[in-house]
Design a protein around this motif. Structure first.
Motif, PDB file in Angstrom:
ATOM      1  N   ASN A 147      29.242  39.503  40.332  1.00 23.06           N
ATOM      2  CA  ASN A 147      29.753  38.406  39.504  1.00 23.06           C
ATOM      3  C   ASN A 147      31.012  38.839  38.766  1.00 23.06           C
ATOM      4  N   GLU A 148      31.073  40.102  38.357  1.00 24.37           N
ATOM      5  CA  GLU A 148      32.271  40.618  37.702  1.00 24.37           C
ATOM      6  C   GLU A 148      33.458  40.633  38.666  1.00 24.37           C
ATOM      7  N   THR A 149      33.213  40.963  39.916  1.00 26.21           N
ATOM      8  CA  THR A 149      34.276  40.927  40.927  1.00 26.21           C
ATOM      9  C   THR A 149      34.819  39.507  41.045  1.00 26.21           C
ATOM     10  N   ALA A 150      33.917  38.536  41.071  1.00 22.03           N
ATOM     11  CA  ALA A 150      34.334  37.132  41.157  1.00 22.03           C
ATOM     12  C   ALA A 150      35.231  36.766  39.982  1.00 22.03           C
ATOM     13  N   LEU A 151      34.863  37.217  38.790  1.00 21.09           N
ATOM     14  CA  LEU A 151      35.667  36.946  37.600  1.00 21.09           C
ATOM     15  C   LEU A 151      37.051  37.592  37.714  1.00 21.09           C
ATOM     16  N   GLN A 152      37.100  38.825  38.197  1.00 21.00           N
ATOM     17  CA  GLN A 152      38.377  39.535  38.327  1.00 21.00           C
ATOM     18  C   GLN A 152      39.278  38.878  39.375  1.00 21.00           C
ATOM     19  N   VAL A 153      38.713  38.537  40.529  1.00 21.67           N
ATOM     20  CA  VAL A 153      39.504  37.877  41.577  1.00 21.67           C
ATOM     21  C   VAL A 153      39.951  36.505  41.091  1.00 21.67           C
ATOM     22  N   GLY A 154      39.042  35.768  40.473  1.00 28.57           N
ATOM     23  CA  GLY A 154      39.386  34.451  39.954  1.00 28.57           C
ATOM     24  C   GLY A 154      40.492  34.513  38.913  1.00 28.57           C
ATOM     25  N   ALA A 155      40.405  35.482  38.012  1.00 24.28           N
ATOM     26  CA  ALA A 155      41.435  35.642  36.979  1.00 24.28           C
ATOM     27  C   ALA A 155      42.786  35.958  37.607  1.00 24.28           C
ATOM     28  N   LYS A 156      42.791  36.768  38.647  1.00 29.04           N
ATOM     29  CA  LYS A 156      44.046  37.107  39.339  1.00 29.04           C
ATOM     30  C   LYS A 156      44.622  35.867  40.034  1.00 29.04           C
ATOM     31  N   LEU A 157      43.768  35.070  40.655  1.00 31.43           N
ATOM     32  CA  LEU A 157      44.236  33.824  41.273  1.00 31.43           C
ATOM     33  C   LEU A 157      44.851  32.900  40.226  1.00 31.43           C
ATOM     34  N   VAL A 158      44.194  32.775  39.081  1.00 33.05           N
ATOM     35  CA  VAL A 158      44.712  31.939  38.002  1.00 33.05           C
ATOM     36  C   VAL A 158      46.056  32.477  37.522  1.00 33.05           C
ATOM     37  N   GLU A 159      46.149  33.775  37.323  1.00 30.21           N
ATOM     38  CA  GLU A 159      47.394  34.390  36.848  1.00 30.21           C
ATOM     39  C   GLU A 159      48.558  34.079  37.789  1.00 30.21           C
ATOM     40  N   VAL A 160      48.346  34.285  39.078  1.00 30.61           N
ATOM     41  CA  VAL A 160      49.410  34.046  40.060  1.00 30.61           C
ATOM     42  C   VAL A 160      49.757  32.559  40.116  1.00 30.61           C
ATOM     43  N   LEU A 171      51.433  26.312  39.896  1.00 25.32           N
ATOM     44  CA  LEU A 171      50.771  25.648  41.014  1.00 25.32           C
ATOM     45  C   LEU A 171      49.619  24.780  40.510  1.00 25.32           C
ATOM     46  N   PRO A 172      49.576  23.513  40.918  1.00 27.28           N
ATOM     47  CA  PRO A 172      48.527  22.588  40.464  1.00 27.28           C
ATOM     48  C   PRO A 172      47.261  22.719  41.314  1.00 27.28           C
ATOM     49  N   VAL A 173      46.541  23.819  41.164  1.00 24.76           N
ATOM     50  CA  VAL A 173      45.402  24.094  42.037  1.00 24.76           C
ATOM     51  C   VAL A 173      44.082  24.149  41.274  1.00 24.76           C
ATOM     52  N   THR A 174      43.024  24.005  42.036  1.00 19.81           N
ATOM     53  CA  THR A 174      41.678  24.265  41.568  1.00 19.81           C
ATOM     54  C   THR A 174      41.170  25.458  42.368  1.00 19.81           C
ATOM     55  N   ILE A 175      40.487  26.365  41.683  1.00 16.87           N
ATOM     56  CA  ILE A 175      40.016  27.613  42.290  1.00 16.87           C
ATOM     57  C   ILE A 175      38.500  27.664  42.154  1.00 16.87           C
ATOM     58  N   ASP A 176      37.839  28.069  43.222  1.00 12.26           N
ATOM     59  CA  ASP A 176      36.382  28.166  43.230  1.00 12.26           C
ATOM     60  C   ASP A 176      35.975  29.452  43.945  1.00 12.26           C
ATOM     61  N   ILE A 177      35.046  30.180  43.359  1.00 14.80           N
ATOM     62  CA  ILE A 177      34.445  31.335  44.013  1.00 14.80           C
ATOM     63  C   ILE A 177      32.939  31.133  43.928  1.00 14.80           C
ATOM     64  N   LEU A 235      44.089  38.520  47.501  1.00 15.93           N
ATOM     65  CA  LEU A 235      43.133  39.471  48.083  1.00 15.93           C
ATOM     66  C   LEU A 235      43.823  40.762  48.529  1.00 15.93           C
ATOM     67  N   LYS A 236      45.004  40.658  49.111  1.00 15.87           N
ATOM     68  CA  LYS A 236      45.742  41.869  49.510  1.00 15.87           C
ATOM     69  C   LYS A 236      46.034  42.737  48.287  1.00 15.87           C
ATOM     70  N   GLN A 237      46.446  42.115  47.184  1.00 19.19           N
ATOM     71  CA  GLN A 237      46.708  42.859  45.945  1.00 19.19           C
ATOM     72  C   GLN A 237      45.427  43.453  45.384  1.00 19.19           C
ATOM     73  N   PHE A 238      44.392  42.639  45.292  1.00 25.13           N
ATOM     74  CA  PHE A 238      43.142  43.043  44.681  1.00 25.13           C
ATOM     75  C   PHE A 238      42.477  44.191  45.461  1.00 25.13           C
ATOM     76  N   LEU A 239      42.477  44.049  46.781  1.00 27.86           N
ATOM     77  CA  LEU A 239      41.829  45.061  47.628  1.00 27.86           C
ATOM     78  C   LEU A 239      42.763  46.217  47.990  1.00 27.86           C
ATOM     79  N   ASN A 240      44.039  46.066  47.625  1.00 30.39           N
ATOM     80  CA  ASN A 240      45.049  47.073  47.945  1.00 30.39           C
ATOM     81  C   ASN A 240      45.079  47.359  49.455  1.00 30.39           C
ATOM     82  N   LYS A 241      45.192  46.256  50.223  1.00 32.18           N
ATOM     83  CA  LYS A 241      45.221  46.349  51.678  1.00 32.18           C
ATOM     84  C   LYS A 241      46.364  45.509  52.212  1.00 32.18           C
TER      85      LYS A 241
END
Length: 158
Positions: A25-38, A44-50, A150-156
């Protein structure tokens, strides 16, 4: 046709590489926060769901997002949950086959949207566990936002 085939191969590579070692769940929060930041940086007028199955782990609706995004997220997530592959990959495969969702998998296109923006959460040695979804832009842009983060988050690199 060649462009579509090349796109399909690229989408397959993304899924093969962009996997998590673990996902909490913490990973979801971190990925979600990064998506929101970008998304906020780019206005961007988006909705994000994990989500993990029916359990929503993260949700954000950014300024100027529309209520249609909710329907797109549900429909894209159903595709990923059905096939354990990205909604964009499934849509691209359908395009190559010149098939509708009904013809491709006997699924109602009002309930399933094979449009880019929903990506499978795959954990090494565990498999498919959930979805990361963006809605509000073109299917290519929705998908690219997820992949970029995801590329940034996973460093891939893909």
């Amino acid at each position: 046709m060649e462009d579509t085939k090349a796109l399909l191969e690229q989408l397959k590579r993304e899924e093969a590489i962009l996997k998590f070692d673990s996902f909490t769940n913490e990973t979801a929060l971190q990925v979600g926060a990064k998506l929101v930041e970008v998304a906020l940086q780019q206005n961007l007028p988006v909705t994000i769901d994990i989500s993990r199955g029916d359990l929503q782990l993260f949700r954000a609706t950014l300024p100027n997002s529309t209520k249609d995004a909710d329907s797109w997220i549900r429909r894209k997530n159903r595709v990923v949950n059905q096939f354990s592959q990205s909604s964009y990959l499934i849509g691209t495969r359908m395009k190559l086959l010149n098939m509708t969702m009904q013809e491709f998998a006997l699924l109602d296109p009002m309930e399933y949207a094979a449009n880019g923006g929903a990506f499978p959460i795959v954990v090494e040695n565990a498999g498919f566990i959930g979805t990361i979804t963006v809605a509000g832009l073109s299917q290519e842009e929705d998908h690219e936002l997820v992949i970029t983060v995801l590329k940034q988050f996973l460093n891939k690199e893909v």
